[in-house]
Design an enzyme around this catalytic site. Sequence first.
Site, PDB file in Angstrom:
ATOM      1  NE  ARG A 240     -17.325   2.856  46.216  1.00 29.13           N
ATOM      2  CZ  ARG A 240     -16.511   3.727  46.819  1.00 29.13           C
ATOM      3  NH1 ARG A 240     -15.213   3.702  46.587  1.00 29.13           N
ATOM      4  NH2 ARG A 240     -16.995   4.619  47.668  1.00 29.13           N
ATOM      5  CD  GLU A 269     -13.295  -2.732  48.757  1.00 33.24           C
ATOM      6  OE1 GLU A 269     -13.359  -2.133  49.838  1.00 33.24           O
ATOM      7  OE2 GLU A 269     -12.997  -2.174  47.691  1.00 33.24           O
ATOM      8  CG  HIS A 287     -11.341   0.904  49.569  1.00 33.05           C
ATOM      9  ND1 HIS A 287     -12.615   0.499  49.271  1.00 33.05           N
ATOM     10  CD2 HIS A 287     -11.326   2.243  49.347  1.00 33.05           C
ATOM     11  CE1 HIS A 287     -13.340   1.536  48.880  1.00 33.05           C
ATOM     12  NE2 HIS A 287     -12.574   2.608  48.923  1.00 33.05           N
TER      13      HIS A 287
HETATM   14  C1  DGY Z   1     -14.474   7.007  49.042  1.00 28.70           C
HETATM   15  O1  DGY Z   1     -14.242   8.094  49.554  1.00 28.70           O
HETATM   16  O2  DGY Z   1     -15.482   6.783  48.377  1.00 28.70           O
HETATM   17  C2  DGY Z   1     -13.492   5.924  49.309  1.00 28.70           C
HETATM   18  O3  DGY Z   1     -13.608   4.912  48.382  1.00 28.70           O
HETATM   19  C3  DGY Z   1     -13.652   5.337  50.702  1.00 28.70           C
HETATM   20  O4  DGY Z   1     -13.442   6.270  51.642  1.00 28.70           O
END
Ligand code: DGY
Length: 321
Positions: A240, A269, A287
């Site tokens: 993250r 984001e 992402h």
């Molecule tokens: C997750 O699965 O947490 C990814 O970052 C977004 O799908």
Amino acid sequence: MQSSPQSKAFLCRRYTPKVEAALRERFALDLNEDDTILPPAEIARRARGSALLFVSATEMVDKAVIAELAPALRVIATLSVGFDHIDLEAARQAGVKVLHTPEVLSDACAEVAMLLLLNACRRGFEADRMVRSGSWPGWAPTQLLGMGLVGKRLGIFGMGRIGRAIAVRARGFGLAIHYHNRTRVQQEEGAVYHETLESLLAHSDILMIAAPGTPSLRGVINARRLDALPEGAVVVNISRGDLIDDAALVQALRSGRLRGAGLDVFANEPDIHPDYRTLDNIFLTPHIGSATHETRDAMGWLLIHGVEALDRGETPDNLLC
Ligand code: DGY
């Protein structure tokens, strides 16, 4: 109450066609056709009366949303392994079950981790731009020299399922695996455990951030910790964005103290720190960790099977609370 084709379900983002078809077969589905990111108040308004709420990592399901949708709401299902966007405590108190999608995305995320790592170490952005822009003068002995991987130390911060999938691939590239995790893993496969993050940083030619996004880790990779990395190290983030202090990373990349970075995730984001766009020694992806056809289908099916298990009175493995 069990789900049935009459159960109202609201889908906040477009899932894959196969998964959407399966949802339509099972529930009275309403969806956010244009696939925009809905703010919490809008989720509460549009999902009113729904027993099932399907979201993704982009939807903030806060206390207010849960309070608005309870008591009709039975299940919140998120197409993500991360759940930092859902107020689990509020869900627990309202008796709402929460499902997520662990395991099925580990390989896809590990692939993107390696994509970032390779591009950051071997200057993928500059190389692509040189060819694409027509500014390539032809081969030269000292052109775009990068960092070789064989024998280098990959420090994995967060040795969960994704971290372990990254380690498997990284070994194939000749990297020595070091890691820091809250608990030591059982099957280390030769990886070197570091009890503290500080120790891991001091032994990482490449830092791979794969720890979960939790409030307690916000800003953990700050200026002081970036400084603890060896000169010329590379930083990769697949977790993250808010684990990193953006200004500190920009400064370390700009000064050349760090060689490069590869980032798939960002704070706030899609409005990323603007200076990232100005740096050449960084490789950026939007992402896409779990973005393969196979994985997004598997994530959707995991949620559907989780709802079905709850209907049978079982506790599915992907139940968060
Ligand atoms: C997750 O699965 O947490 C990814 O970052 C977004 O799908």
